[in-house]
Design a protein around this motif. Structure first.
Motif, PDB file in Angstrom:
ATOM      1  N   PHE A   9      39.065 -45.184 -79.809  1.00 17.19           N
ATOM      2  CA  PHE A   9      39.277 -45.916 -81.061  1.00 17.19           C
ATOM      3  C   PHE A   9      40.656 -45.666 -81.676  1.00 17.19           C
ATOM      4  CE2 PHE A   9      34.669 -45.929 -80.683  1.00 17.19           C
ATOM      5  CZ  PHE A   9      34.370 -47.231 -81.029  1.00 17.19           C
ATOM      6  N   GLY A  10      41.407 -44.704 -81.129  1.00 19.26           N
ATOM      7  CA  GLY A  10      42.741 -44.443 -81.651  1.00 19.26           C
ATOM      8  C   GLY A  10      42.754 -43.825 -83.033  1.00 19.26           C
ATOM      9  N   VAL A  11      41.843 -42.870 -83.265  1.00 22.49           N
ATOM     10  CA  VAL A  11      41.724 -42.239 -84.578  1.00 22.49           C
ATOM     11  C   VAL A  11      42.213 -40.797 -84.528  1.00 22.49           C
ATOM     12  CG1 VAL A  11      39.813 -43.691 -85.297  1.00 22.49           C
ATOM     13  CG2 VAL A  11      39.336 -41.564 -84.066  1.00 22.49           C
ATOM     14  N   ASP A  12      42.509 -40.251 -85.705  1.00 16.66           N
ATOM     15  CA  ASP A  12      42.961 -38.862 -85.810  1.00 16.66           C
ATOM     16  C   ASP A  12      41.826 -37.874 -85.585  1.00 16.66           C
ATOM     17  OD1 ASP A  12      45.496 -39.786 -86.504  1.00 16.66           O
ATOM     18  OD2 ASP A  12      45.107 -39.641 -88.663  1.00 16.66           O
ATOM     19  N   HIS A  13      40.646 -38.207 -86.108  1.00 19.94           N
ATOM     20  CA  HIS A  13      39.542 -37.243 -86.106  1.00 19.94           C
ATOM     21  C   HIS A  13      38.224 -37.967 -85.888  1.00 19.94           C
ATOM     22  CE1 HIS A  13      37.284 -33.628 -87.101  1.00 19.94           C
ATOM     23  NE2 HIS A  13      36.552 -34.335 -87.929  1.00 19.94           N
ATOM     24  N   ALA A  14      37.320 -37.327 -85.162  1.00 22.52           N
ATOM     25  CA  ALA A  14      35.989 -37.898 -84.935  1.00 22.52           C
ATOM     26  C   ALA A  14      34.940 -36.800 -85.045  1.00 22.52           C
ATOM     27  CB  ALA A  14      35.909 -38.563 -83.571  1.00 22.52           C
ATOM     28  N   ASN A  15      33.830 -37.123 -85.678  1.00 24.79           N
ATOM     29  CA  ASN A  15      32.673 -36.239 -85.761  1.00 24.79           C
ATOM     30  C   ASN A  15      31.513 -36.971 -85.099  1.00 24.79           C
ATOM     31  OD1 ASN A  15      30.197 -34.968 -86.768  1.00 24.79           O
ATOM     32  ND2 ASN A  15      31.513 -33.838 -88.169  1.00 24.79           N
ATOM     33  N   VAL A  16      30.952 -36.398 -84.038  1.00 24.88           N
ATOM     34  CA  VAL A  16      29.915 -37.067 -83.258  1.00 24.88           C
ATOM     35  C   VAL A  16      28.525 -36.508 -83.550  1.00 24.88           C
ATOM     36  CG1 VAL A  16      31.520 -37.656 -81.413  1.00 24.88           C
ATOM     37  CG2 VAL A  16      30.246 -35.500 -81.291  1.00 24.88           C
ATOM     38  N   GLN A  17      28.386 -35.716 -84.621  1.00 28.68           N
ATOM     39  CA  GLN A  17      27.119 -35.055 -84.898  1.00 28.68           C
ATOM     40  C   GLN A  17      26.120 -35.832 -85.740  1.00 28.68           C
ATOM     41  OE1 GLN A  17      27.244 -31.006 -86.223  1.00 28.68           O
ATOM     42  NE2 GLN A  17      28.612 -30.337 -84.586  1.00 28.68           N
ATOM     43  N   ILE A  66      35.612 -59.422 -90.102  1.00 26.76           N
ATOM     44  CA  ILE A  66      35.927 -58.697 -91.335  1.00 26.76           C
ATOM     45  C   ILE A  66      37.439 -58.535 -91.430  1.00 26.76           C
ATOM     46  CG2 ILE A  66      35.601 -56.545 -92.612  1.00 26.76           C
ATOM     47  CD1 ILE A  66      32.996 -56.190 -90.951  1.00 26.76           C
ATOM     48  N   ASP A  67      38.012 -58.908 -92.564  1.00 19.49           N
ATOM     49  CA  ASP A  67      39.445 -58.778 -92.788  1.00 19.49           C
ATOM     50  C   ASP A  67      39.714 -57.385 -93.377  1.00 19.49           C
ATOM     51  OD1 ASP A  67      42.114 -58.931 -93.510  1.00 19.49           O
ATOM     52  OD2 ASP A  67      41.982 -60.964 -94.279  1.00 19.49           O
ATOM     53  N   PHE A  68      39.916 -56.406 -92.495  1.00 19.02           N
ATOM     54  CA  PHE A  68      40.103 -55.039 -92.946  1.00 19.02           C
ATOM     55  C   PHE A  68      41.382 -54.881 -93.766  1.00 19.02           C
ATOM     56  CE2 PHE A  68      37.576 -54.397 -88.952  1.00 19.02           C
ATOM     57  CZ  PHE A  68      36.429 -53.946 -89.571  1.00 19.02           C
ATOM     58  N   HIS A  85      27.594 -52.412 -86.195  1.00 20.34           N
ATOM     59  CA  HIS A  85      27.260 -53.566 -85.371  1.00 20.34           C
ATOM     60  C   HIS A  85      28.364 -53.937 -84.396  1.00 20.34           C
ATOM     61  CE1 HIS A  85      23.420 -55.668 -86.152  1.00 20.34           C
ATOM     62  NE2 HIS A  85      23.388 -54.874 -87.204  1.00 20.34           N
ATOM     63  N   ILE A  86      29.599 -53.739 -84.786  1.00 21.35           N
ATOM     64  CA  ILE A  86      30.712 -54.288 -84.005  1.00 21.35           C
ATOM     65  C   ILE A  86      31.549 -53.226 -83.310  1.00 21.35           C
ATOM     66  CG2 ILE A  86      30.901 -56.420 -85.346  1.00 21.35           C
ATOM     67  CD1 ILE A  86      33.134 -55.074 -86.982  1.00 21.35           C
ATOM     68  N   ALA A  87      31.081 -51.970 -83.282  1.00 24.77           N
ATOM     69  CA  ALA A  87      31.885 -50.891 -82.692  1.00 24.77           C
ATOM     70  C   ALA A  87      32.241 -51.188 -81.247  1.00 24.77           C
ATOM     71  CB  ALA A  87      31.144 -49.558 -82.801  1.00 24.77           C
ATOM     72  N   GLY A  88      31.275 -51.694 -80.478  1.00 28.49           N
ATOM     73  CA  GLY A  88      31.560 -52.018 -79.087  1.00 28.49           C
ATOM     74  C   GLY A  88      32.562 -53.147 -78.946  1.00 28.49           C
ATOM     75  N   LEU A  89      32.494 -54.120 -79.839  1.00 27.54           N
ATOM     76  CA  LEU A  89      33.457 -55.214 -79.811  1.00 27.54           C
ATOM     77  C   LEU A  89      34.854 -54.706 -80.131  1.00 27.54           C
ATOM     78  CD1 LEU A  89      31.432 -58.023 -81.648  1.00 27.54           C
ATOM     79  CD2 LEU A  89      31.393 -57.384 -79.219  1.00 27.54           C
ATOM     80  N   ILE A  90      34.953 -53.776 -81.081  1.00 29.91           N
ATOM     81  CA  ILE A  90      36.242 -53.174 -81.418  1.00 29.91           C
ATOM     82  C   ILE A  90      36.772 -52.379 -80.232  1.00 29.91           C
ATOM     83  CG2 ILE A  90      37.364 -51.445 -82.888  1.00 29.91           C
ATOM     84  CD1 ILE A  90      35.371 -52.338 -85.113  1.00 29.91           C
ATOM     85  N   ALA A  91      35.902 -51.563 -79.626  1.00 27.90           N
ATOM     86  CA  ALA A  91      36.317 -50.747 -78.485  1.00 27.90           C
ATOM     87  C   ALA A  91      36.801 -51.617 -77.334  1.00 27.90           C
ATOM     88  CB  ALA A  91      35.160 -49.861 -78.026  1.00 27.90           C
ATOM     89  N   GLY A  92      36.175 -52.780 -77.169  1.00 27.79           N
ATOM     90  CA  GLY A  92      36.547 -53.681 -76.086  1.00 27.79           C
ATOM     91  C   GLY A  92      37.621 -54.684 -76.445  1.00 27.79           C
ATOM     92  N   GLY A  93      38.175 -54.579 -77.650  1.00 27.76           N
ATOM     93  CA  GLY A  93      39.251 -55.475 -78.054  1.00 27.76           C
ATOM     94  C   GLY A  93      38.809 -56.876 -78.413  1.00 27.76           C
ATOM     95  N   HIS A 145      37.194 -57.596 -81.328  1.00 26.41           N
ATOM     96  CA  HIS A 145      37.184 -57.695 -82.794  1.00 26.41           C
ATOM     97  C   HIS A 145      38.322 -56.834 -83.310  1.00 26.41           C
ATOM     98  CE1 HIS A 145      36.030 -57.204 -87.009  1.00 26.41           C
ATOM     99  NE2 HIS A 145      35.137 -58.175 -86.854  1.00 26.41           N
ATOM    100  N   PRO A 146      39.023 -57.257 -84.363  1.00 27.55           N
ATOM    101  CA  PRO A 146      40.086 -56.421 -84.917  1.00 27.55           C
ATOM    102  C   PRO A 146      39.568 -55.043 -85.315  1.00 27.55           C
ATOM    103  CG  PRO A 146      40.173 -58.619 -85.859  1.00 27.55           C
ATOM    104  CD  PRO A 146      38.900 -58.555 -85.061  1.00 27.55           C
ATOM    105  N   SER A 147      40.428 -54.045 -85.192  1.00 26.40           N
ATOM    106  CA  SER A 147      40.052 -52.672 -85.504  1.00 26.40           C
ATOM    107  C   SER A 147      40.380 -52.334 -86.962  1.00 26.40           C
ATOM    108  CB  SER A 147      40.790 -51.699 -84.594  1.00 26.40           C
ATOM    109  OG  SER A 147      40.564 -50.354 -84.997  1.00 26.40           O
TER     110      SER A 147
END
Length: 422
Positions: free
Chosen positions: A87-95, A183-185, A205-213, A215-217
């Motif tokens: 996702f190109g983020v600085d930090h992730a928490n997977v818990q 969504i216009d972020f 809902h759209i995380a997979g679409l974002i990951a796959g390019g 949907h806009p991130s």
């Protein structure tokens, strides 16, 4: 379905084993159109059922409250690094255990009880945890809500800005559970900056679409990203919080010890596998096919005379208003289920009916795309839906049975990932 597929379970608890076997058959033979559902791969299923289940791991890698974490730390660190890279983020928490606890952690990190928070109204397509009254978030915080324009079914960003400037919420949520449009972020970011609010994108809902390019991130526009790991991302039932580096400490503290004890390590492993799968070129193709299928299905439904909220879709989700067909959403959903087409009844914007008996149904294309169905199949799917809804109005069970048989034939030709049945 023979219970021997799960021999230990069948030997210990044959009754429960039979329930699991029945569910495998049901998932294999029906057309699953609920947009929040999908099929995980066999690899994700295996990772989610490992001996990682046996270990308590309160804390974070390198900072645990239990010993014996040598392998658990590696699993969680791998999932975190894969999330950051994908996702190109600085930090992730997977818990976080799921999407609602993840959103609660956002409140704990940035707000105090009684603060004003702003999100999309539930009947307009928002989520309970965005400050809706019956949720804890609407009880402990003062929720104010934006919606969509009656004329377009789309978010009115000028109205959102006016509300944000009038209310000055501590947190603004963008995203929801029944939003068929992009969504216009950037627009939300401009509004949040002007209002002095923390901006959170709930992209469950759209995380997979974002990951796959497809949907806009929201990365670069929002302070925090909250998401589940199932739905379009095709992982196990879990969640993640991702954020800018400056918010990492607050987010981690809110998740643990703020809300949770030990993470579910077997789920973390499944998330790591799903993130690895989502980084492959095949997943990019999948994400774009989900959107292509949804657009094709929306077009076919319009040709069948259905009324779609906002007139169509930009993503994986279609919201149908059945008022013009003379069939309530709940009646239609139950009839479609008998026809082997699994949907959920749903409110539509400005719905005169109650949430328990609404006017609409919500459908989506993640699951059918995972089975390999393409745009050429969407007119057939739309025809099945039309026949089933009309049969619901007439009480014609014979038509529903006929559609179910046709659905089963197509599903047999397109086996689902992770299922032992064709």
């Amino acid at each position: 379905m023979p219970a021997s597929r799960h021999p230990a379970l069948a030997a210990t608890d044959p009754e429960l084993a039979s329930f699991v076997a029945d569910e495998e058959v049901l998932q294999a033979r029906t057309l699953r159109l609920i947009p929040s559902e999908n099929y995980v791969s066999a690899a994700v299923l295996e990772a989610s059922g490992t001996v990682l289940q046996n270990k308590y791991s309160e804390g974070y890698p390198g900072r645990r409250y239990y010993e014996g974490q040598q392998n658990i730390d590696r699993v969680e660190a791998l999932a975190v690094e894969r999330a950051k890279g994908l996702f190109g983020v600085d930090h992730a928490n997977v818990q976080p255990y799921s999407g609602s606890p993840a959103n609660l952690a956002v409140y704990l990190a940035f707000a105090e009880p009684g603060d004003t928070v702003m999100g999309m109204a539930l009947p307009m397509g928002g989520h309970l945890t965005h400050g809706w009254g019956v949720s804890a978030t609407g009880t402990w915080f003062r929720g104010v809500r934006y919606g969509v324009a009656a004329s377009t079914g789309r978010i009115d960003y000028d109205a959102v800005r006016d509300l944000a400037l009038a209310e000055r919420p501590k947190i603004i949520f963008c995203g929801g559970t029944a939003l068929p449009r992009t969504i216009d972020f950037a627009a939300f970011a401009s509004i949040a900056e002007e209002a002095g609010s923390v901006l959170v994108a709930d992209v469950a809902h759209i995380a997979g679409l974002i990951a796959g390019g497809a949907h806009p991130s929201p990365v670069g526009h929002v302070d925090v990203i909250s998401t589940t790991t199932h739905k379009t991302l095709r992982g196990p039932r879990g969640a993640m919080l991702m954020c800018r580096a400056e918010h990492a400490k607050a987010i981690d503290k809110a998740v643990f010890p703020g809300l949770q004890g030990g993470p579910h390590n077997q789920t973390t492993a499944g998330i790591a596998v799903a993130l690895h799968e989502a980084a492959q070129p095949s997943f990019t193709a999948y994400a774009h096919q989900v959107v292509a299928n949804a657009k094709a299905l929306a077009g076919a439904l319009l040709e069948q005379g259905f009324d779609l909220v906002s007139g169509g879709t930009d993503n994986h989700l279609i919201l149908m208003d059945l008022t013009g067909r003379g069939v309530p959403g709940k009646v239609a959903a139950k009839a479609l289920d008998r026809a082997g087409i699994v949907v959920n009844h749903n409110t539509v914007p400005f719905d005169p009916r109650t949430p328990f008996d609404p006017s609409g149904v919500r459908i989506g294309t993640p699951s059918l795309t995972s089975r390999g169905l393409g745009t050429a199949h969407m007119p057939v799917v739309a025809e099945w839906i039309s026949r089933a809804v009309d049969a619901a109005a007439k009480g014609d069970e014979a038509v529903l049975a006929a559609v179910r048989a046709e659905v089963a034939d197509l599903m047999a030709a397109h086996p689902a990932p992770g299922l032992p049945l064709s």
